[in-house]
Design a protein around this motif. Sequence first.
Motif, PDB file in Angstrom:
ATOM      1  N   ALA A  99      -6.222   9.131  -8.604  1.00 17.82           N
ATOM      2  CA  ALA A  99      -5.529   7.986  -9.219  1.00 17.82           C
ATOM      3  C   ALA A  99      -6.350   7.576 -10.386  1.00 17.82           C
ATOM      4  O   ALA A  99      -6.506   6.304 -10.687  1.00 17.82           O
ATOM      5  CB  ALA A  99      -5.365   6.972  -8.328  1.00 17.82           C
ATOM      6  N   ARG A 100      -6.925   8.369 -11.305  1.00 10.79           N
ATOM      7  CA  ARG A 100      -7.723   7.940 -12.278  1.00 10.79           C
ATOM      8  C   ARG A 100      -7.172   7.304 -13.361  1.00 10.79           C
ATOM      9  O   ARG A 100      -5.757   7.603 -13.628  1.00 10.79           O
ATOM     10  CB  ARG A 100      -8.487   9.212 -12.925  1.00 10.79           C
ATOM     11  N   GLU A 101      -7.306   6.445 -14.053  1.00 11.01           N
ATOM     12  CA  GLU A 101      -6.852   5.572 -15.101  1.00 11.01           C
ATOM     13  C   GLU A 101      -6.700   6.707 -16.310  1.00 11.01           C
ATOM     14  O   GLU A 101      -7.266   7.643 -16.727  1.00 11.01           O
ATOM     15  CB  GLU A 101      -7.754   4.415 -15.872  1.00 11.01           C
ATOM     16  N   THR A 102      -5.515   6.226 -17.137  1.00 12.47           N
ATOM     17  CA  THR A 102      -5.415   7.116 -18.279  1.00 12.47           C
ATOM     18  C   THR A 102      -5.562   6.605 -19.417  1.00 12.47           C
ATOM     19  O   THR A 102      -5.108   5.280 -19.555  1.00 12.47           O
ATOM     20  CB  THR A 102      -3.788   7.794 -17.875  1.00 12.47           C
ATOM     21  N   ALA A 103      -5.704   7.006 -20.558  1.00 10.79           N
ATOM     22  CA  ALA A 103      -5.760   6.540 -21.936  1.00 10.79           C
ATOM     23  C   ALA A 103      -4.471   6.521 -22.376  1.00 10.79           C
ATOM     24  O   ALA A 103      -3.380   7.053 -22.015  1.00 10.79           O
ATOM     25  CB  ALA A 103      -6.446   7.490 -22.840  1.00 10.79           C
ATOM     26  N   THR A 140      -6.418   6.818 -29.828  1.00  9.94           N
ATOM     27  CA  THR A 140      -6.963   7.910 -30.645  1.00  9.94           C
ATOM     28  C   THR A 140      -8.485   8.242 -30.278  1.00  9.94           C
ATOM     29  O   THR A 140      -9.373   7.577 -29.773  1.00  9.94           O
ATOM     30  CB  THR A 140      -6.926   7.648 -32.226  1.00  9.94           C
ATOM     31  N   PRO A 141      -8.698   9.632 -30.771  1.00 11.28           N
ATOM     32  CA  PRO A 141     -10.165   9.860 -30.288  1.00 11.28           C
ATOM     33  C   PRO A 141     -11.089   8.983 -30.954  1.00 11.28           C
ATOM     34  O   PRO A 141     -12.457   9.209 -30.225  1.00 11.28           O
ATOM     35  CB  PRO A 141     -10.197  11.329 -30.962  1.00 11.28           C
ATOM     36  N   PHE A 192     -17.923   8.841 -26.773  1.00  6.49           N
ATOM     37  CA  PHE A 192     -17.506   7.910 -27.908  1.00  6.49           C
ATOM     38  C   PHE A 192     -17.600   8.910 -29.075  1.00  6.49           C
ATOM     39  O   PHE A 192     -16.663   8.574 -30.027  1.00  6.49           O
ATOM     40  CB  PHE A 192     -18.616   6.865 -28.279  1.00  6.49           C
ATOM     41  N   ARG A 193     -18.066  10.055 -28.969  1.00  9.22           N
ATOM     42  CA  ARG A 193     -18.010  10.861 -30.330  1.00  9.22           C
ATOM     43  C   ARG A 193     -16.915  11.944 -29.751  1.00  9.22           C
ATOM     44  O   ARG A 193     -16.685  12.342 -28.663  1.00  9.22           O
ATOM     45  CB  ARG A 193     -19.400  11.704 -30.336  1.00  9.22           C
ATOM     46  N   THR A 194     -16.392  12.598 -30.865  1.00  8.45           N
ATOM     47  CA  THR A 194     -15.302  13.749 -30.625  1.00  8.45           C
ATOM     48  C   THR A 194     -15.664  14.983 -30.732  1.00  8.45           C
ATOM     49  O   THR A 194     -15.309  15.862 -29.997  1.00  8.45           O
ATOM     50  CB  THR A 194     -14.028  13.406 -31.596  1.00  8.45           C
ATOM     51  N   ILE A 234     -15.998  18.071 -28.215  1.00  8.06           N
ATOM     52  CA  ILE A 234     -16.702  17.707 -26.827  1.00  8.06           C
ATOM     53  C   ILE A 234     -15.430  17.709 -25.788  1.00  8.06           C
ATOM     54  O   ILE A 234     -14.451  17.080 -26.027  1.00  8.06           O
ATOM     55  CB  ILE A 234     -17.289  16.240 -27.290  1.00  8.06           C
ATOM     56  N   ALA A 235     -15.519  18.275 -24.732  1.00  9.02           N
ATOM     57  CA  ALA A 235     -14.500  18.133 -23.701  1.00  9.02           C
ATOM     58  C   ALA A 235     -14.025  16.803 -23.245  1.00  9.02           C
ATOM     59  O   ALA A 235     -12.694  16.588 -22.915  1.00  9.02           O
ATOM     60  CB  ALA A 235     -15.294  19.022 -22.299  1.00  9.02           C
ATOM     61  N   ASN A 236     -14.971  15.993 -23.174  1.00  3.62           N
ATOM     62  CA  ASN A 236     -14.821  14.606 -22.587  1.00  3.62           C
ATOM     63  C   ASN A 236     -14.263  13.512 -23.686  1.00  3.62           C
ATOM     64  O   ASN A 236     -14.654  12.604 -23.592  1.00  3.62           O
ATOM     65  CB  ASN A 236     -15.748  14.156 -21.683  1.00  3.62           C
ATOM     66  N   ARG A 237     -13.868  14.114 -24.726  1.00  8.33           N
ATOM     67  CA  ARG A 237     -13.366  13.253 -25.747  1.00  8.33           C
ATOM     68  C   ARG A 237     -12.248  12.535 -25.228  1.00  8.33           C
ATOM     69  O   ARG A 237     -11.307  13.153 -24.595  1.00  8.33           O
ATOM     70  CB  ARG A 237     -13.210  14.065 -27.324  1.00  8.33           C
ATOM     71  N   LEU A 238     -11.938  11.593 -26.075  1.00  2.00           N
ATOM     72  CA  LEU A 238     -10.592  10.646 -25.761  1.00  2.00           C
ATOM     73  C   LEU A 238      -9.430  11.385 -26.124  1.00  2.00           C
ATOM     74  O   LEU A 238      -9.492  11.783 -27.654  1.00  2.00           O
ATOM     75  CB  LEU A 238     -10.812   9.350 -26.281  1.00  2.00           C
TER      76      LEU A 238
END
Length: 595
Positions: free
Chosen positions: A127-131, A136-137, A460-462, A469-473
């Motif tokens: 139940a993690r929040e979603t973007a 945008t990234p 915060f970086r893409t 980066i795997a964990n980019r937005l």
Amino acid sequence: MFQRLAGLSLAVLMAGPGLAQQAADAVAPEAGTQGVTALSNPEIAAAYAARAAGQPVQAETWMVAAANPLAVSAGAEVLRNGGSAADAMIAVQVVLGLVEPQSSGLGGGAFLVWYDAASGELTTLDARETAPLAATPTLFQDETGEPLGFFDAVVGGRSVGTPGTPALLQEAHRRWGKARWPDLFQAGIALSEEGFAVSPRLAGLVESDAERLARRPQTAAYFLPDGSPVPAGAILRNPAYAATLRALATEGAAAFYSGAIAADIVRAVRDGQGNPGVLSETDLALYQVRERPPVCVSYRGHDVCGMGPPSSGALTVGQILGMLESYDLAALGPGSADAWRLIGDASRLAFADRGRYMADSDFVPMPTKGLLEQAYLAQRASLLAGDDALPEVAPGSPKWDHAQLLADDVSIELPSTSHISIVDGQGNVLSMTTTIENGFGSRLMVHGFLLNNELTDFSFRTHSDGVPIANRLEPGKRPRSSMSPTIVLKDGAPVLALGSSGGSRIIGHVAQSIIAWLDWGMNIQEAIALPHAINRFGTYDVEEGTEAEALKAPLEALGYEVSVRQLNSGLHAIAIADGLHGAADPRREGIALGK
């Protein structure tokens, strides 16, 4: 040797209003309510006494351990009346969102691990929040492409992701609930309307964050009445939260994800007073809880199981334990600097892999199997064979189902969060970690609850040097988390449920507690009270004011930079062997109760 005095925080806890009386009185039933009755004072007081003595609370039938006595009392009443662990979790979470609002609540998200006694199956719910879909990234970059400062990103609507907790409460009840849904909100409603005494911890956190809390009128009016931080012992009422709970009790989670509450959440986020976000009513309407495959690793003849991506918890805890499997930590003992060298460098190696590979697997291909493969962990474990600190660590090369090139993550994850462990009368076991991310989240308050700042768990970086980066937005993506709700099994049967708060240090807190319990033979209360020593990225953090400080010089002699600091975990655990043995972290206000 090397055990923290578990009662160190007891005097602080008891200096405020009598929490035992408060916990008993505040859940007394209103006329016409069902399933909410007062608990006796001696039961709560006994829970504190057991913790102070370094002994777990013992019970035979059911147990709940969580971060606040009022929340534990609400959950205990549900279990006393024959409810399931899922039912009790709902009551606990609802009250935690009121009395510990800085850590979790309806405006946040959670990961849940469930052992079903009837089927013997393990289920994990995300139940993690979603973007938001409009994100945008580069959401957390300035006009020059540089990352924003952390709190510049956090405070306001920009950081708010689509909350998942209300949907999780309903999904858990649909799958495993036994009690009437409306009854599970009654303790929270009563406490919201009648008021609760502000705990010393909440008062201290409000005072320390007063400047940021003051930036939003609704938030300031609640936490800073008359312009001053609410003091410990003050009676705080939250009628807006009571109204929200009544809507959920009547209409289910739909009351949150559509209609007036959803519209007001979006309005608050998009206003943001200079830091607006992009959450929409469509994002709320589309939100879904996802079932994920459990992630398990073998350690000392046990299966240590937890939540897979987008949580990095089970994978990183599993890697740490997997690398340590071939080393005799029991012989070294908890006072040995060499034991902590092994633990610390195993953690550093695991965190290197975490930073390179771990993210939401719905968006990023991940070598999940490869990261826990026995041969890969043995190869990584061989790096620990020296006699001093590793001079540097780097991500390994696990096997992939297909090729992928990724850069190292640079996201920030600060401590907050709360953990709940429950065993019910039918033998079901629940381990759930729940959060709004940073303390007080985005500082936006709507309908009596705070909204999360989970989007700042993304990088915060893409890219780094042109490599993604795997964990980019990305729109719809769930940010990587360190939450590590864990159930440990022996021969297929649960023997331990645990988890913690603490940002990315959660992983170390959970791994250390398992080692203390399995390798060093501590009872579960001793294990979670053990002074912390955590190494994620090279610097060894040792817990200030504890016997862990004695490790500073030996660890420095091994080549580590050592930082003595507060390490305020929030471990809550239940061991299952010859009855139930509950433990609450002495660093927090929680207790364990059982029958």
